[in-house]
Design a protein around this motif. Structure first.
Motif, PDB file in Angstrom:
ATOM      1  N   ALA A   1       0.838  -1.197   0.000  1.00 21.27           N
ATOM      2  CA  ALA A   1       0.000   0.000   0.000  1.00 21.27           C
ATOM      3  C   ALA A   1       0.873   1.247   0.000  1.00 21.27           C
ATOM      4  CB  ALA A   1      -0.911  -0.003   1.218  1.00 21.27           C
ATOM      5  N   GLY A   2       0.311   2.332  -0.524  1.00 18.68           N
ATOM      6  CA  GLY A   2       1.058   3.583  -0.607  1.00 18.68           C
ATOM      7  C   GLY A   2       1.301   3.944  -2.053  1.00 18.68           C
ATOM      8  N   SER A   3       2.562   4.172  -2.394  1.00 17.50           N
ATOM      9  CA  SER A   3       2.904   4.494  -3.776  1.00 17.50           C
ATOM     10  C   SER A   3       4.000   3.563  -4.255  1.00 17.50           C
ATOM     11  CB  SER A   3       3.342   5.957  -3.909  1.00 17.50           C
ATOM     12  OG  SER A   3       4.522   6.188  -3.170  1.00 17.50           O
ATOM     13  N   GLN A   4       4.160   3.489  -5.571  1.00 15.75           N
ATOM     14  CA  GLN A   4       5.128   2.587  -6.173  1.00 15.75           C
ATOM     15  C   GLN A   4       5.824   3.268  -7.334  1.00 15.75           C
ATOM     16  OE1 GLN A   4       3.255  -0.269  -9.174  1.00 15.75           O
ATOM     17  NE2 GLN A   4       1.524   0.099  -7.795  1.00 15.75           N
ATOM     18  N   ALA A   5       7.072   2.906  -7.537  1.00 14.67           N
ATOM     19  CA  ALA A   5       7.765   3.319  -8.756  1.00 14.67           C
ATOM     20  C   ALA A   5       7.212   2.513  -9.921  1.00 14.67           C
ATOM     21  CB  ALA A   5       9.264   3.069  -8.608  1.00 14.67           C
ATOM     22  N   LEU A   6       7.065   3.154 -11.063  1.00 16.26           N
ATOM     23  CA  LEU A   6       6.641   2.434 -12.260  1.00 16.26           C
ATOM     24  C   LEU A   6       7.796   1.568 -12.759  1.00 16.26           C
ATOM     25  CD1 LEU A   6       4.757   5.364 -14.005  1.00 16.26           C
ATOM     26  CD2 LEU A   6       3.731   3.389 -12.858  1.00 16.26           C
ATOM     27  N   LEU A   7       7.456   0.406 -13.309  1.00 18.82           N
ATOM     28  CA  LEU A   7       8.452  -0.519 -13.817  1.00 18.82           C
ATOM     29  C   LEU A   7       8.874  -0.098 -15.216  1.00 18.82           C
ATOM     30  CD1 LEU A   7      10.023  -3.184 -14.078  1.00 18.82           C
ATOM     31  CD2 LEU A   7       7.853  -4.309 -14.567  1.00 18.82           C
ATOM     32  N   PRO A   8      10.135   0.263 -15.440  1.00 18.44           N
ATOM     33  CA  PRO A   8      10.559   0.680 -16.777  1.00 18.44           C
ATOM     34  C   PRO A   8      10.660  -0.507 -17.728  1.00 18.44           C
ATOM     35  CG  PRO A   8      12.441   0.673 -15.287  1.00 18.44           C
ATOM     36  CD  PRO A   8      11.233   0.343 -14.454  1.00 18.44           C
ATOM     37  N   ILE A   9      10.013  -0.398 -18.872  1.00 18.58           N
ATOM     38  CA  ILE A   9      10.117  -1.402 -19.927  1.00 18.58           C
ATOM     39  C   ILE A   9      10.948  -0.826 -21.071  1.00 18.58           C
ATOM     40  CG2 ILE A   9       8.851  -2.877 -21.531  1.00 18.58           C
ATOM     41  CD1 ILE A   9       8.466  -3.680 -18.621  1.00 18.58           C
ATOM     42  N   ASN A  10      10.451   0.194 -21.740  1.00 17.80           N
ATOM     43  CA  ASN A  10      11.247   0.937 -22.724  1.00 17.80           C
ATOM     44  C   ASN A  10      10.898   2.416 -22.633  1.00 17.80           C
ATOM     45  OD1 ASN A  10      13.023   1.610 -24.727  1.00 17.80           O
ATOM     46  ND2 ASN A  10      11.974   0.544 -26.373  1.00 17.80           N
ATOM     47  N   PRO A  11      11.327   3.078 -21.537  1.00 23.28           N
ATOM     48  CA  PRO A  11      10.987   4.500 -21.360  1.00 23.28           C
ATOM     49  C   PRO A  11      11.641   5.364 -22.430  1.00 23.28           C
ATOM     50  CG  PRO A  11      12.576   3.795 -19.713  1.00 23.28           C
ATOM     51  CD  PRO A  11      12.134   2.549 -20.435  1.00 23.28           C
ATOM     52  N   LYS A  12      11.101   6.552 -22.579  1.00 24.50           N
ATOM     53  CA  LYS A  12      11.600   7.463 -23.619  1.00 24.50           C
ATOM     54  C   LYS A  12      13.008   7.960 -23.301  1.00 24.50           C
ATOM     55  CE  LYS A  12       6.968   8.947 -24.918  1.00 24.50           C
ATOM     56  NZ  LYS A  12       5.941   9.999 -24.782  1.00 24.50           N
ATOM     57  N   ILE A  13      13.772   8.158 -24.341  1.00 28.61           N
ATOM     58  CA  ILE A  13      15.113   8.718 -24.282  1.00 28.61           C
ATOM     59  C   ILE A  13      15.037  10.159 -24.779  1.00 28.61           C
ATOM     60  CG2 ILE A  13      17.467   8.509 -25.181  1.00 28.61           C
ATOM     61  CD1 ILE A  13      16.774   5.528 -25.749  1.00 28.61           C
ATOM     62  N   ASN A  14      15.845  11.033 -24.207  1.00 25.31           N
ATOM     63  CA  ASN A  14      15.843  12.458 -24.598  1.00 25.31           C
ATOM     64  C   ASN A  14      14.452  13.065 -24.412  1.00 25.31           C
ATOM     65  OD1 ASN A  14      18.518  11.996 -25.385  1.00 25.31           O
ATOM     66  ND2 ASN A  14      17.938  11.653 -27.520  1.00 25.31           N
ATOM     67  N   LEU A  15      13.879  12.806 -23.247  1.00 23.42           N
ATOM     68  CA  LEU A  15      12.503  13.191 -22.960  1.00 23.42           C
ATOM     69  C   LEU A  15      12.291  14.685 -23.162  1.00 23.42           C
ATOM     70  CD1 LEU A  15       9.888  11.865 -21.859  1.00 23.42           C
ATOM     71  CD2 LEU A  15      10.634  12.573 -19.582  1.00 23.42           C
ATOM     72  N   ASP A  16      11.185  15.022 -23.839  1.00 23.01           N
ATOM     73  CA  ASP A  16      10.755  16.409 -24.064  1.00 23.01           C
ATOM     74  C   ASP A  16      11.761  17.221 -24.871  1.00 23.01           C
ATOM     75  OD1 ASP A  16       8.385  15.960 -22.634  1.00 23.01           O
ATOM     76  OD2 ASP A  16       9.352  16.441 -20.732  1.00 23.01           O
ATOM     77  N   THR A  17      12.467  16.571 -25.773  1.00 25.37           N
ATOM     78  CA  THR A  17      13.348  17.247 -26.717  1.00 25.37           C
ATOM     79  C   THR A  17      12.958  16.822 -28.132  1.00 25.37           C
ATOM     80  OG1 THR A  17      15.060  15.537 -26.906  1.00 25.37           O
ATOM     81  CG2 THR A  17      15.196  17.049 -25.000  1.00 25.37           C
ATOM     82  N   PRO A  18      13.453  17.537 -29.166  1.00 22.44           N
ATOM     83  CA  PRO A  18      13.101  17.134 -30.543  1.00 22.44           C
ATOM     84  C   PRO A  18      13.569  15.734 -30.903  1.00 22.44           C
ATOM     85  CG  PRO A  18      13.913  19.388 -30.505  1.00 22.44           C
ATOM     86  CD  PRO A  18      14.165  18.829 -29.138  1.00 22.44           C
ATOM     87  N   THR A  19      14.582  15.216 -30.194  1.00 25.75           N
ATOM     88  CA  THR A  19      15.079  13.873 -30.502  1.00 25.75           C
ATOM     89  C   THR A  19      14.546  12.826 -29.528  1.00 25.75           C
ATOM     90  OG1 THR A  19      17.102  14.311 -29.236  1.00 25.75           O
ATOM     91  CG2 THR A  19      17.168  14.752 -31.612  1.00 25.75           C
ATOM     92  N   GLU A  20      13.417  13.110 -28.888  1.00 26.01           N
ATOM     93  CA  GLU A  20      12.786  12.115 -28.016  1.00 26.01           C
ATOM     94  C   GLU A  20      12.504  10.858 -28.826  1.00 26.01           C
ATOM     95  OE1 GLU A  20       9.604  13.256 -25.115  1.00 26.01           O
ATOM     96  OE2 GLU A  20       8.391  12.006 -26.448  1.00 26.01           O
ATOM     97  N   THR A  21      12.853   9.706 -28.261  1.00 26.88           N
ATOM     98  CA  THR A  21      12.709   8.453 -28.994  1.00 26.88           C
ATOM     99  C   THR A  21      12.668   7.309 -28.009  1.00 26.88           C
ATOM    100  OG1 THR A  21      13.610   7.212 -30.874  1.00 26.88           O
ATOM    101  CG2 THR A  21      15.210   8.075 -29.299  1.00 26.88           C
ATOM    102  N   GLN A  22      12.677   6.086 -28.521  1.00 30.62           N
ATOM    103  CA  GLN A  22      12.801   4.883 -27.712  1.00 30.62           C
ATOM    104  C   GLN A  22      13.838   3.965 -28.341  1.00 30.62           C
ATOM    105  OE1 GLN A  22       8.360   4.302 -27.668  1.00 30.62           O
ATOM    106  NE2 GLN A  22       8.746   3.603 -25.582  1.00 30.62           N
ATOM    107  N   ASN A  23      14.440   3.141 -27.521  1.00 38.22           N
ATOM    108  CA  ASN A  23      15.502   2.253 -27.968  1.00 38.22           C
ATOM    109  C   ASN A  23      14.895   0.962 -28.502  1.00 38.22           C
ATOM    110  OD1 ASN A  23      17.646   0.501 -28.265  1.00 38.22           O
ATOM    111  ND2 ASN A  23      18.552   0.940 -26.271  1.00 38.22           N
ATOM    112  N   ARG A  24      14.792   0.822 -29.814  1.00 40.14           N
ATOM    113  CA  ARG A  24      14.148  -0.348 -30.405  1.00 40.14           C
ATOM    114  C   ARG A  24      14.958  -1.628 -30.214  1.00 40.14           C
ATOM    115  NH1 ARG A  24       8.835  -0.272 -32.120  1.00 40.14           N
ATOM    116  NH2 ARG A  24       9.401  -1.771 -33.733  1.00 40.14           N
ATOM    117  N   ALA A  25      16.213  -1.505 -29.848  1.00 39.20           N
ATOM    118  CA  ALA A  25      17.012  -2.699 -29.548  1.00 39.20           C
ATOM    119  C   ALA A  25      16.689  -3.268 -28.175  1.00 39.20           C
ATOM    120  CB  ALA A  25      18.503  -2.368 -29.640  1.00 39.20           C
ATOM    121  N   ASN A  26      15.984  -2.514 -27.368  1.00 39.31           N
ATOM    122  CA  ASN A  26      15.575  -2.976 -26.045  1.00 39.31           C
ATOM    123  C   ASN A  26      14.382  -3.923 -26.210  1.00 39.31           C
ATOM    124  OD1 ASN A  26      14.670  -3.331 -23.446  1.00 39.31           O
ATOM    125  ND2 ASN A  26      14.107  -1.195 -23.122  1.00 39.31           N
ATOM    126  N   THR A  27      14.600  -5.199 -25.950  1.00 41.81           N
ATOM    127  CA  THR A  27      13.531  -6.183 -26.123  1.00 41.81           C
ATOM    128  C   THR A  27      12.892  -6.606 -24.805  1.00 41.81           C
ATOM    129  OG1 THR A  27      15.113  -8.013 -26.058  1.00 41.81           O
ATOM    130  CG2 THR A  27      14.564  -7.086 -28.232  1.00 41.81           C
TER     131      THR A  27
END
Length: 292
Positions: free
Chosen positions: A35-61
């Motif tokens: 109970a309470g709060s939890q950190a979200l489990l990262p699977i393939n979070p965004k890289i370069n968040l909130d920039t023009p080159t924001e993307t995801q790593n497609r090699a991350n399976t």
């Protein structure tokens, strides 16, 4: 960000959340959370968040399942038990289609004694205008009701039609425009990956003003999948990011002692537009199959 560094960050996030994940691909275990709060489990979070080159790593399976279609991507001995589609409606406007399925371990048409069931959701959005902004609808988080008292295993399926390359980070020779993803829900491609998961009913910017990957209030009766879905996304920037009218297939597997309810239950799926590009936040509650 290179692949090794990206996976190191993912491993650190898993450790902080007390979660387990396979080294490459496959289902990821999300245990019952305190109970309470939890950190979200990262699977393939965004890289370069909130920039023009924001993307995801497609090699991350991490968390991916692969195959010629969604059925072939699931483990051997998995059989389809139920399948349905339903319109996604907001303000009286149909903004897309929801695909909802149930599989189990078994043979022929009979589930076996393990009572192992996989529930799958996928959405396809269109460009219909649903409010005075003139924008198409975007989904940032997809939630579905699950059994609260037992662990859940999650995975996602990207699709196989005109897929993006799996080099990383996302740089040319990626396409200069969004490819055609296909129209068959069994094989169509999602061009945005699953970012994070959690046992919570709070999505992007819930509560208002929270950081993009902020910890969320625990709700073990729900699983949250975060993946951007929008056929006319305001922030696309090829070759870094693309429109994705399809979500991935979003899968959750649990032991269901009494099987599943063959009648979709009201208010057991939630689609959330969190206002990532300034859209009006909007939730859609709809029916879905549930594990008994």
């Amino acid at each position: 960000m290179n692949t090794r560094r990206s996976l190191s960050i993912l491993a650190a996030g898993l450790a902080a959340a007390g979660l387990q994940a396979p080294a490459l691909g496959g289902f990821v275990t999300v245990p019952v959370q305190p109970a309470g709060s939890q950190a979200l489990l990262p699977i393939n979070p965004k890289i370069n968040l909130d920039t023009p080159t924001e993307t995801q790593n497609r090699a991350n399976t991490l968390g991916t399942v692969t195959g010629a279609n969604i059925g072939a991507a699931l483990p051997a001995g998995t059989i389809l038990k139920a399948s349905r589609t339903a319109p996604i409606v907001v303000n009286g406007v149909t903004v897309g289609t929801l695909h909802d399925r149930v599989w189990c371990l078994g043979s022929g048409s009979t589930c076996n004694a393990t009572n192992t069931y996989t529930l799958g959701l996928r959405v396809q959005l269109n460009t219909n205008v649903w409010n005075p902004s003139g924008q198409s609808f975007e989904v940032n988080d997809l939630f579905r009701a699950i059994r609260a008292s037992v662990a859940a295993e999650v995975a996602y399926y990207r699709g196989v039609v005109n897929p993006l390359p799996t080099s990383a980070p996302a740089i040319p020779p990626f396409p200069a425009t969004t490819p055609s993803p296909g129209s068959d829900p069994n094989t169509a491609s999602a061009y945005k990956d699953l970012e994070v998961v959690g046992r919570t009913l709070q999505g992007l910017f819930e509560p208002s003003g929270s950081a993009q990957y902020a910890a969320k209030t625990t709700n073990n009766a729900w699983i949250n999948f975060r993946a951007d879905v929008n056929k006319a996304d305001p922030d696309i920037n090829p070759p870094w990011s693309y429109n994705s009218e399809w979500s991935p297939w979003l899968l959750v597997r649990q032991v269901c002692p009494s099987g599943y309810n063959a009648t979709p239950q009201a208010l057991k799926a939630r689609l959330w537009q969190g206002g990532e590009e300034g859209q009006t936040p909007q939730a859609i509650l709809t029916s879905a199959y549930v594990c008994n």
